[in-house]
Design a protein around this motif. Sequence first.
Motif, PDB file in Angstrom:
ATOM      1  N   ARG A  47      36.984 -23.774   8.668  1.00 39.96           N
ATOM      2  CA  ARG A  47      35.621 -23.744   8.945  1.00 39.96           C
ATOM      3  C   ARG A  47      35.202 -25.050   9.153  1.00 39.96           C
ATOM      4  O   ARG A  47      34.126 -25.590  10.111  1.00 39.96           O
ATOM      5  N   ALA A  50      36.575 -26.479  12.361  1.00 42.28           N
ATOM      6  CA  ALA A  50      35.537 -26.010  13.566  1.00 42.28           C
ATOM      7  C   ALA A  50      34.500 -26.987  13.573  1.00 42.28           C
ATOM      8  O   ALA A  50      34.095 -27.284  14.754  1.00 42.28           O
ATOM      9  N   ASN A  51      33.812 -26.850  12.538  1.00 46.44           N
ATOM     10  CA  ASN A  51      32.493 -27.835  12.607  1.00 46.44           C
ATOM     11  C   ASN A  51      32.633 -29.289  12.961  1.00 46.44           C
ATOM     12  O   ASN A  51      31.826 -29.786  13.990  1.00 46.44           O
ATOM     13  N   ARG A  54      33.005 -28.938  16.967  1.00 45.51           N
ATOM     14  CA  ARG A  54      31.737 -28.723  17.540  1.00 45.51           C
ATOM     15  C   ARG A  54      30.890 -30.022  17.433  1.00 45.51           C
ATOM     16  O   ARG A  54      30.106 -30.068  18.604  1.00 45.51           O
ATOM     17  N   HIS A  55      30.804 -30.839  16.473  1.00 45.52           N
ATOM     18  CA  HIS A  55      29.936 -31.952  16.384  1.00 45.52           C
ATOM     19  C   HIS A  55      30.492 -33.221  17.023  1.00 45.52           C
ATOM     20  O   HIS A  55      29.844 -34.152  17.548  1.00 45.52           O
TER      21      HIS A  55
END
Length: 221
Positions: A47, A50-51, A54-55
């Motif tokens: 998780r 993935a963050n 994403r950022h």
Amino acid sequence: MSEVRLSAETRTEFGKGGARRTRRAGKVPAVIYGHGADPRHVSLPAREFANALRHGGLNVLLTLEVEGDTQLAIPKSIQRHPIKGYFEHVDLLAVRSGEKVTVDIPITITGEVVPGGLLNLEYDRLSVEADATRLPDGVEISIEGLAIGSQVLAGSVTLPAGTTLAGDPDHLLVSISGAPTAEDLEAEVAEAVEELGIVEDAPNQPEGESSERADSSASAE
């Protein structure tokens, strides 16, 4: 560029079975390469990773904490499940502050294509060299006012400070061509039909036409 700190764990299980167990535990199997050292097998929290992407984008700088050690790394190759989308495996490149690395950064198109023009984006990423801790998030190419027939080559792109082109400066990235007319599209369809040998069905006869002709023939006799 963004920098994200992640806690990684050393992996002791390998192969498909070990990778499946790692993913079931909510982690991503990964390998750290670089600097002439032996590959280091670790797992990353799925998780949080993935963050980070994403950022921070695909070239996000990761500060990995592995058993008391700290290692800077950037994603080099990311494998995702083609249907479910989860991370199957990640290759990481170990880097140091001040070290130059070559990465592909995304291209963003800005501006409007001229009336009657058609935008052709040949590549959506550009290969550049930059400081590993100062990688650019991407590069913009403006097509505002470009006439039909114009081309944008890699060497003409304005790069962020401290970044240099890593590929061929004559590499074609963007071109503006004339948009096809209705006549052009009809001609392409007709050509495709001819090449495929498609035979159009004869139009259906109106209902009752055959019987009317038969009645007429009978009356004439």
